[in-house]
Design a protein around this motif. Structure first.
Motif, PDB file in Angstrom:
ATOM      1  N   TYR A 226     -57.542 -44.178  15.669  1.00  0.00           N
ATOM      2  CA  TYR A 226     -56.457 -44.056  15.621  1.00  0.00           C
ATOM      3  C   TYR A 226     -55.545 -42.702  14.313  1.00  0.00           C
ATOM      4  N   LYS A 227     -56.646 -42.077  13.932  1.00  0.00           N
ATOM      5  CA  LYS A 227     -55.694 -40.819  12.804  1.00  0.00           C
ATOM      6  C   LYS A 227     -54.289 -41.208  12.943  1.00  0.00           C
ATOM      7  N   ASP A 228     -54.151 -40.854  11.576  1.00  0.00           N
ATOM      8  CA  ASP A 228     -52.186 -41.058  11.379  1.00  0.00           C
ATOM      9  C   ASP A 228     -52.148 -42.417  11.162  1.00  0.00           C
ATOM     10  N   LYS A 229     -52.129 -43.369  11.835  1.00  0.00           N
ATOM     11  CA  LYS A 229     -51.594 -44.907  12.158  1.00  0.00           C
ATOM     12  C   LYS A 229     -52.133 -45.927  11.230  1.00  0.00           C
ATOM     13  N   ARG A 230     -51.207 -47.430  11.255  1.00  0.00           N
ATOM     14  CA  ARG A 230     -51.428 -47.949  10.350  1.00  0.00           C
ATOM     15  C   ARG A 230     -52.194 -48.787  10.656  1.00  0.00           C
ATOM     16  N   VAL A 231     -53.517 -49.739  10.560  1.00  0.00           N
ATOM     17  CA  VAL A 231     -54.143 -50.781  11.600  1.00  0.00           C
ATOM     18  C   VAL A 231     -54.940 -51.258  10.214  1.00  0.00           C
ATOM     19  N   VAL A 232     -54.236 -52.878  11.208  1.00  0.00           N
ATOM     20  CA  VAL A 232     -55.046 -53.747  10.340  1.00  0.00           C
ATOM     21  C   VAL A 232     -56.305 -54.231  11.094  1.00  0.00           C
ATOM     22  N   ILE A 233     -57.677 -54.297  10.715  1.00  0.00           N
ATOM     23  CA  ILE A 233     -58.529 -55.237  10.634  1.00  0.00           C
ATOM     24  C   ILE A 233     -58.568 -56.501  10.181  1.00  0.00           C
ATOM     25  N   VAL A 234     -59.386 -57.539  10.856  1.00  0.00           N
ATOM     26  CA  VAL A 234     -59.650 -58.413  10.303  1.00  0.00           C
ATOM     27  C   VAL A 234     -61.010 -58.964  10.625  1.00  0.00           C
ATOM     28  N   SER A 235     -61.939 -58.647   9.031  1.00  0.00           N
ATOM     29  CA  SER A 235     -62.925 -59.272   9.249  1.00  0.00           C
ATOM     30  C   SER A 235     -64.029 -61.246   8.795  1.00  0.00           C
ATOM     31  N   HIS A 236     -64.458 -60.448   7.651  1.00  0.00           N
ATOM     32  CA  HIS A 236     -65.779 -61.406   6.912  1.00  0.00           C
ATOM     33  C   HIS A 236     -65.469 -60.812   5.655  1.00  0.00           C
ATOM     34  N   GLY A 237     -65.864 -62.081   5.084  1.00  0.00           N
ATOM     35  CA  GLY A 237     -66.045 -61.858   3.210  1.00  0.00           C
ATOM     36  C   GLY A 237     -66.958 -60.940   2.881  1.00  0.00           C
ATOM     37  N   SER A 238     -68.407 -61.360   3.434  1.00  0.00           N
ATOM     38  CA  SER A 238     -69.269 -60.291   3.159  1.00  0.00           C
ATOM     39  C   SER A 238     -69.325 -59.389   4.258  1.00  0.00           C
ATOM     40  N   ALA A 239     -69.167 -58.976   4.915  1.00  0.00           N
ATOM     41  CA  ALA A 239     -68.432 -57.858   5.917  1.00  0.00           C
ATOM     42  C   ALA A 239     -68.152 -56.592   4.961  1.00  0.00           C
ATOM     43  N   ILE A 240     -66.673 -57.240   4.528  1.00  0.00           N
ATOM     44  CA  ILE A 240     -65.747 -56.823   3.545  1.00  0.00           C
ATOM     45  C   ILE A 240     -66.197 -56.153   2.220  1.00  0.00           C
ATOM     46  N   LEU A 241     -66.869 -56.529   1.730  1.00  0.00           N
ATOM     47  CA  LEU A 241     -67.851 -56.462   0.347  1.00  0.00           C
ATOM     48  C   LEU A 241     -68.574 -55.722   0.029  1.00  0.00           C
ATOM     49  N   TRP A 242     -69.500 -55.412   1.420  1.00  0.00           N
ATOM     50  CA  TRP A 242     -70.563 -54.535   1.603  1.00  0.00           C
ATOM     51  C   TRP A 242     -70.902 -53.343   2.107  1.00  0.00           C
ATOM     52  N   LEU A 243     -69.172 -53.620   2.843  1.00  0.00           N
ATOM     53  CA  LEU A 243     -68.299 -52.107   3.098  1.00  0.00           C
ATOM     54  C   LEU A 243     -67.899 -51.411   2.101  1.00  0.00           C
ATOM     55  N   LEU A 244     -67.333 -52.127   1.261  1.00  0.00           N
ATOM     56  CA  LEU A 244     -67.059 -51.737   0.433  1.00  0.00           C
ATOM     57  C   LEU A 244     -67.483 -50.198  -0.765  1.00  0.00           C
ATOM     58  N   LYS A 245     -68.941 -51.244  -0.838  1.00  0.00           N
ATOM     59  CA  LYS A 245     -70.122 -50.271  -1.358  1.00  0.00           C
ATOM     60  C   LYS A 245     -70.386 -49.233  -0.550  1.00  0.00           C
ATOM     61  N   GLN A 246     -69.568 -48.586  -0.130  1.00  0.00           N
ATOM     62  CA  GLN A 246     -69.701 -47.319   0.712  1.00  0.00           C
ATOM     63  C   GLN A 246     -68.936 -46.520  -0.477  1.00  0.00           C
ATOM     64  N   TRP A 247     -68.408 -46.845  -0.844  1.00  0.00           N
ATOM     65  CA  TRP A 247     -67.168 -45.860  -1.833  1.00  0.00           C
ATOM     66  C   TRP A 247     -67.159 -47.093  -3.047  1.00  0.00           C
ATOM     67  N   CYS A 248     -67.338 -47.858  -3.772  1.00  0.00           N
ATOM     68  CA  CYS A 248     -66.642 -48.713  -4.979  1.00  0.00           C
ATOM     69  C   CYS A 248     -68.116 -49.143  -5.204  1.00  0.00           C
ATOM     70  N   ASP A 249     -68.016 -49.454  -6.844  1.00  0.00           N
ATOM     71  CA  ASP A 249     -69.123 -50.269  -7.821  1.00  0.00           C
ATOM     72  C   ASP A 249     -68.242 -51.441  -6.871  1.00  0.00           C
ATOM     73  N   VAL A 250     -69.698 -52.459  -6.279  1.00  0.00           N
ATOM     74  CA  VAL A 250     -69.002 -53.696  -6.712  1.00  0.00           C
ATOM     75  C   VAL A 250     -70.235 -54.858  -7.090  1.00  0.00           C
ATOM     76  N   ASN A 251     -68.978 -56.026  -8.237  1.00  0.00           N
ATOM     77  CA  ASN A 251     -70.169 -56.326  -8.885  1.00  0.00           C
ATOM     78  C   ASN A 251     -70.112 -58.321  -8.302  1.00  0.00           C
ATOM     79  N   LEU A 252     -70.664 -58.749  -7.349  1.00  0.00           N
ATOM     80  CA  LEU A 252     -71.000 -60.154  -7.394  1.00  0.00           C
ATOM     81  C   LEU A 252     -71.079 -60.913  -7.905  1.00  0.00           C
ATOM     82  N   VAL A 253     -71.494 -60.506  -9.186  1.00  0.00           N
ATOM     83  CA  VAL A 253     -72.029 -61.424 -10.064  1.00  0.00           C
ATOM     84  C   VAL A 253     -71.249 -61.237 -11.282  1.00  0.00           C
TER      85      VAL A 253
END
Length: 204
Positions: free
Chosen positions: A139-166
């Motif tokens: 879906y290149k160049d599209k606007r996409v909504v993905i509804v998922s789960h808290g842990s799955a989203i935060l752990w995915l964000l670690k792919q690019w972000c500094d995520v500190n859960l403490v």
């Protein structure tokens, strides 16, 4: 530019006394519906201006994510696509009594830690990241909504972000994106130039 909205599902109805409590813990988790308040929140979120003109709506195969995503798909008159790869981590236990008291802390601190035949943080991130790249390819160049789960989203964000859960923050390129928990319907907007993440913001 491909825009991905990563949304945690709305409020679930827990502790239901019915026949499905005889099913496996995994199935119980997958079948947990939204509460009345959860339905109302999902409906209200779907009316936000940011979530109009959406091209694609994707949900994990859990009832609470599909129930959240249906409002967005209906508001944008697009079909809801169900993809189990965006599901929550699998705990790998038969009852909550089997879960160690420090499970959450250990799993957040050690990306390889898991219990039984459950999933580790690393395994969840790899699963969800692969599914996300597939979505960007399709879906290149599209606007996409993905509804998922808290842990799955935060752990995915670690792919690019500094995520500190403490200390409870998410940082991208030196910019604080989140300074709190990921609550129900918390939504991140990710913008990709091809497969390169160029910006991320919390919109809800």
């Amino acid at each position: 530019m491909t825009t991905i909205y990563l949304m945690r599902h709305s409020m679930a109805l827990k502790n239901i006394n019915n026949d499905y409590n005889n099913e496996s813990l995994q199935l119980q988790n997958e079948k947990m519906p939204l509460s009345i308040e959860g339905e109302e929140l999902a409906s209200n979120i779907s009316k936000e201006e940011e979530l109009q003109s959406i091209d694609v709506v994707i949900s994990s195969n859990y009832v609470r994510t599909m129930a959240t995503a249906k409002y967005i798909s209906n508001a944008n008159n697009v079909n809801l696509i169900v993809n189990s790869a965006f599901g929550e981590r699998k705990f790998g236990i038969n009852s909550w009594d089997e879960l160690p008291s420090d499970f959450g802390l250990r799993q957040n601190n050690d990306e390889n830690y898991k219990v039984g035949d459950g999933e580790s943080q690393k395994e969840v991130r790899e699963r969800v990241y692969k599914a996300l790249i597939d979505v960007i390819d399709k879906y290149k160049d599209k606007r996409v909504v993905i509804v998922s789960h808290g842990s799955a989203i935060l752990w995915l964000l670690k792919q690019w972000c500094d995520v500190n859960l403490v200390d409870k923050y998410v940082m991208f390129n030196g910019k604080i994106i989140l300074e709190d928990n990921v609550f129900n319907c918390t939504t991140f907007k990710l913008e990709f130039d091809d497969k390169k993440l160029v910006n991320i913001d919390k919109v809800f």
